[in-house]
Structures are given as structure tokens and as C-alpha cells.
Design an enzyme around this catalytic site. Structure first.
Site, PDB file in Angstrom:
ATOM      1  N   CYS A  95       0.836  -1.214   0.000  1.00  0.00           N
ATOM      2  CA  CYS A  95       0.000   0.000   0.000  1.00  0.00           C
ATOM      3  C   CYS A  95       0.866   1.257   0.000  1.00  0.00           C
ATOM      4  CB  CYS A  95      -0.921   0.016   1.213  1.00  0.00           C
ATOM      5  SG  CYS A  95      -2.020  -1.412   1.294  1.00  0.00           S
TER       6      CYS A  95
ATOM      7  N   ARG B 103      -7.891  -4.578  -3.041  1.00  0.00           N
ATOM      8  CA  ARG B 103      -7.469  -3.408  -3.849  1.00  0.00           C
ATOM      9  C   ARG B 103      -8.485  -3.233  -4.983  1.00  0.00           C
ATOM     10  NH1 ARG B 103      -2.428  -2.681  -1.658  1.00  0.00           N
ATOM     11  NH2 ARG B 103      -1.598  -4.621  -0.828  1.00  0.00           N
TER      12      ARG B 103
HETATM   13  C1  BEZ Z   1       0.575  -4.631   1.875  1.00  0.00           C
HETATM   14  O1  BEZ Z   1       1.780  -4.833   1.889  1.00  0.00           O
HETATM   15  O2  BEZ Z   1       0.110  -3.553   1.491  1.00  0.00           O
HETATM   16  C2  BEZ Z   1      -0.365  -5.713   2.327  1.00  0.00           C
HETATM   17  C3  BEZ Z   1      -0.033  -7.018   2.041  1.00  0.00           C
HETATM   18  C4  BEZ Z   1      -0.886  -8.021   2.473  1.00  0.00           C
HETATM   19  C5  BEZ Z   1      -2.039  -7.712   3.171  1.00  0.00           C
HETATM   20  C6  BEZ Z   1      -2.369  -6.379   3.407  1.00  0.00           C
HETATM   21  C7  BEZ Z   1      -1.519  -5.379   2.988  1.00  0.00           C
END
Ligand code: BEZ
Length: 236
Positions: free
Chosen positions: A53, A136
Site C-alpha cells: 500500500c 485493492r
Molecule cells: C501490503 O503490503 O500492502 C499488504 C499485504 C498483504 C495484506 C495487506 C496489505
């Protein structure tokens, strides 16, 4: 006994964007009415202070002016609270240097959605992936508040923001010129002249001028559309 899964609504392409009022890092917004006359990319991310993110926010914020030039505003959302959002965006701005991006300021609104009210309305919660985080999701909404494109990615995959820009340009070009865009189309490439009954509301090939048209068969015709013409029609 088998556990019952909650059923969430899934908006569809060409539906009116579900309306909501929400608190954001830029104050209260009334959606989509505050954005009348503009294109909007409403997108969700799973959680603040996570790496994928963070890379996405830095990339999207760095491209904000490119989207503004396309009359397109960005609105983010996660099921985190406002203080988490503010602390995360401050950390990004003050501490993170990534792929040449540094001191990135996120000035577009980031919605707090602890109640999941908005996430549920937009089908951003996919319990098979996570029942406590939004996936997402990307909703491209047009100036009259209609959903024009929906894209979903899983938690593990960062989005391609050049592709999201290409989506906005392709939608705006289709509207401006009554054409459709072929696979991997970019401004300057030939566009598709819709045949009767295809491609939504675009005018049919029979109604158009057939000037430089090239047909691969009766149902598959293209014509040139210069890059300058595209940008002249769609850039603010
Ligand atoms: C992230 O790195 O943004 C992420 C990865 C897995 C689950 C939630 C967020």
C-alpha cells in the site's frame, strides 16, 4: 453447522456510483455529488502502514498532476481510522524514499471507513480474501456519477498506475470520438470503428465517414486517430 458468509452488494458497470458521506484526511466528502463534472478514481487499499500500500500511495500521489490534467480526481479508502491515515501519510512524507520518490505528499482525500459502510456498498470486502480488510478495488466514475470501469486486485498485488491512467484516457477517448479501443491501445494507435449493435452507445460504422478505415473483416474495422487529436479532446 456451516458458517454463513455475509453477502455484500457489488456495484456494476454503468450503475450510478453508490452515494455516501464520509470523513477523510481532507475533510468531509459527499460522494459522488462533490465530484460532479469530474472523473474520479475511487480506490481501496487493505491497510495503512503496510508495504504494498505504501508503494501504491507513493506512486499514485506522484502521478496526481497527470490525473488532474485529465480532469480526474483520486479518492482513497481503507477500513482504518483517520488518525492512522494521518500518521501513515506523515510517515510516507517524512521518512520513506522509494524508487526515486521522496517527501511525497498525499493531498487527495483518504476516507476513514472503520464501520466498513462504504467498503460494503462498493463490494470492496471479499471475505474469501479478507473479512477485515478491503481488497485493492478500483472504480472509475465519470462526470455524471456513473461507474465506468471496475478492477479488483488481491491483497498481495500492487496496482499498475500507468494502466489506470490508460483506462481513464481510453474511456474519455471513446466518449469524445464515439469509437472503441483495441487491445493494449495507447493514444496514437488506430481505434475501432464500432459495427452495428456493438460497443454500447457508440454510433455505428454505417453512420460514420469511412475515410481511412481499414477492415480486417466485416465486423472488425479500424481507423487512425492522431495522438494530438486525442489529447486536444480530453486534456483540461
Ligand atoms: C501490503 O503490503 O500492502 C499488504 C499485504 C498483504 C495484506 C495487506 C496489505
Amino acid at each position: 453447522m456451516e458458517e454463513q458468509q455475509e453477502i455484500y452488494a457489488m456495484p456494476r458497470i454503468n450503475d450510478d456510483a453508490p452515494a455516501f458521506t464520509a470523513e477523510t484526511t481532507q475533510g468531509t466528502i459527499n460522494f459522488p455529488s462533490d465530484y460532479k463534472g469530474k472523473w474520479v478514481i475511487l480506490f481501496s487499499h487493505p491497510a495503512d502502514f503496510t508495504p504494498v500500500c505504501t508503494s501504491e500511495f507513493m506512486t499514485f500521489a506522484s502521478m496526481q498532476d497527470e490525473f488532474k490534467a485529465l480532469n480526474t480526481e483520486l479518492v482513497g479508502l481503507s477500513v482504518d481510522g483517520l488518525y492512522s491515515h494521518i500518521a501513515w501519510l506523515r510517515t510516507i512524507n517524512e521518512k520513506i524514499e522509494y524508487k526515486g520518490m521522496k517527501n511525497v505528499e498525499v493531498t487527495f482525500p483518504l476516507i476513514e471507513d472503520i464501520t466498513m459502510n462504504v467498503a460494503k456498498k462498493y463490494g470492496m470486502i471479499m471475505p474469501g480474501e479478507s473479512s477485515t480488510k478491503a481488497v485493492r478495488a478500483v472504480f472509475v466514475i465519470d462526470p455524471v456519477g456513473k461507474i465506468r470501469t471496475i478492477i479488483y486486485y488481491p491483497l498481495s498485488m500492487g496496482r499498475n498506475f500507468d494502466e489506470l491512467k490508460r483506462v481513464v484516457i481510453a474511456l474519455q477517448t471513446a466518449d469524445a470520438f464515439n469509437i472503441a479501443t483495441p487491445a493494449d491501445w495507447r493514444p496514437g494507435d488506430d481505434v475501432i470503428v464500432p459495427t452495428a449493435g456493438s460497443c454500447g452507445t457508440a454510433k455505428t460504422r454505417m453512420e460514420g465517414k469511412e475515410g481511412e478505415m481499414k477492415c480486417y473483416d466485416w465486423f472488425f474495422c479500424t481507423k487512425p486517430l492522431a495522438e494530438e487529436k486525442v489529447y486536444k479532446a480530453i486534456k483540461k
